[in-house]
Design an enzyme around this catalytic site. Sequence first.
Site, mmCIF file in Angstrom:
data_model
loop_
_atom_site.group_PDB
_atom_site.id
_atom_site.type_symbol
_atom_site.label_atom_id
_atom_site.label_comp_id
_atom_site.label_asym_id
_atom_site.label_seq_id
_atom_site.Cartn_x
_atom_site.Cartn_y
_atom_site.Cartn_z
ATOM 1 C CG HIS A 149 -5.599 -2.378 0.075
ATOM 2 N ND1 HIS A 149 -4.782 -2.133 -0.997
ATOM 3 C CD2 HIS A 149 -5.057 -1.705 1.122
ATOM 4 C CE1 HIS A 149 -3.797 -1.339 -0.624
ATOM 5 N NE2 HIS A 149 -3.935 -1.073 0.662
ATOM 6 C CB SER B 83 -0.959 -0.035 1.191
ATOM 7 O OG SER B 83 -1.969 0.930 1.064
#
Length: 682
Positions: A656, A540
């Site tokens: 994610h 991320s």
Amino acid sequence: MAGAHAATLDDPNIWLEDVSSPRAMDWVNAHNATTTQRLQADPRYKTLYDQALAVAANKDRIPAPTFTHGQIFNFWQDADHLRGIWRKTTLASYRTAHPQWSTVLDIDALGKAENKSWVLRGRNCLEPDENRCLISLSNGGEDAVEVREFDLARQLFVPDGFHLPRGKHKIAWEDANHLLIATDWTPGDVTPSGYPFIVKRLTRGQSLDQAIEIYRGDKNDGGYGVAPAVLQDGQGRQLAIIVRPLDTFRHQTFVITPKGVQRLAIPDKVDVVDLVDNRVILSLDEPWKGHPAGALVAVNRDALLADPQNLDPKPVWAPGPQDAMDSHTSTRNNVLLATLHNVQGRATVLKPHPHDQWRTQTLPLPDNLAISWGSTDVKSDRAFLGASGFLTPSTLYLSDTAKGTLEPVKTLPAQFDATQDIVEQFEATSTDGTKIPYFIVHRKDIRYDGQTPTLMTAYGGFEVSETPYYSATIGKLWLERGGAFVLANIRGGGEFGPKWHDAGLATRRQVIYDDFAAVAKDLDARKITSPRRLGIEGGSNGGLLMGVEFTEHPELWNAVVIQVPLLDMIRISKIAAGASWQGEYGDVNADPAVMAFWQKTSPYQNLKADVKYPEPFIFTTTKDDRVGPQHARKFAARMEEMKLPFYYYENTEGGHGSGADLKQSARTQALTMTYLQEKLMN
């Protein structure tokens, strides 16, 4: 604007931003096949996969407990329940070695019955009785969810109960018959980052189009979208608020009163976080009325409701020079803090006393561990607390915070052999002279010859603190094989409070990347490892960190794992939820200085064909609707254009993260560890 527009016109890989197009998916599938064929041919892969799956599915794990509806609930995944079961037991049974669980909701069975790839994304139960819950279900692991009302007593979804179709919803129970909801009420009712900006009140029995609007932000708002919340103290008093983000960190806060929605007169970086003993608890990320950034303060709830414009905050807790708030929660009567002192965990109980006073008690826990509060009981002062370290398996305690007692309830059996390892904490000196602490886990008998295979990670953003943690995967798949592990506490995080984070915001961000490189150079100077044996990994915002280090310092590492990353910082606002993070990274479309910074720093724009880079492993997921797979795809495609070597793997589910179920996650971990061992241990 010209710079961003030109970047779009000059981008030959813009077609890869169409996430699910046949052409893009053909490209993904071809690269997945190449990567898996290469890495799975390594004889280590099968063993690493089996070990990763065994770790993830190990039934000796501590089942994370949650106080709910007078019992202990837990969400559990193993080899027989890949998507997981939500189950319950009594507190007395949970305290035993073998609790007697009963299943409340089986996500695997639900997905099979409905022919959906359901992933459980959240449970929001109505206080104080907690007999009704809102269940959030994600198809394939994306952030967008479908929400259904669930009856805990009958253990079934409520016929004709509250229901929201797929969306990025923000929901709070106002009472048993009313919800406060922020969602995309009509097509287009979202901000540029895809989040809602309108809050409505939905009454039981109404259709969504009958909900009554109570607050409207602005379609061009930044951040994560407006969010309603209802706080409740142990005596049943409530405070309903709405938070309107202006960007990633600045926001306005509104309170719902009998006179309507009114704005609170607090700074944009002050958060309303809890309600205890009729005192509204606020967390300060900037100084306010004589209280320092990083502190907690309290305001009387009745006074706040009577006059939201004139508030008189009283001190609750303030940090010392090396202290930082890591997290906070509450029980029926007390505020609970997990704090850091030079990145060492502390657990503190704050008990309200008359005349705006608080009594402080620090719980007796070992040093050099990460401390985290778990579930708390809204009907008592009991709370679960976890403690763990790199080589110390997690211990779960049950605390009676009224008495300040700690009862060890469960301890995780050792998941790997740590008898030959030690943990040390060092400091590196960054380019501006700032001391950057880092932890290193390594064999006691390493030879200081620069040949120890070392995996280094950090995050460096969003005021997220990185603390010691027990990882069975790292232990079993890396440390047991003689590798060392490094966790760097670089700026951008929250290890030393708001100032540590703010030092690396927007155009000041280069210090974050310099900090990380400084730790690598310090490891080399100490002869613990060397560029030939040093690998780095991050996801991320940490994936962005890896991308920048890859392009700025290719000479410092021999392996780079770039996971679910941000890499095209010029088009970030056009991809997935990227526009919501402009408070962290700056706005390239509005600020020429930000554009200039990222033009020379953004990894995608700064790849060069004539540079000798290490061969990276780039990982993302198709279902990631937060960062989006576009960044990773385009970065790999540009490397391909330049005939630079790379590994690319995109999981078609997982959101994610590393996967939507245990097998997917184990595969991702095995591919990653195979790559790292090939690069650093061969």
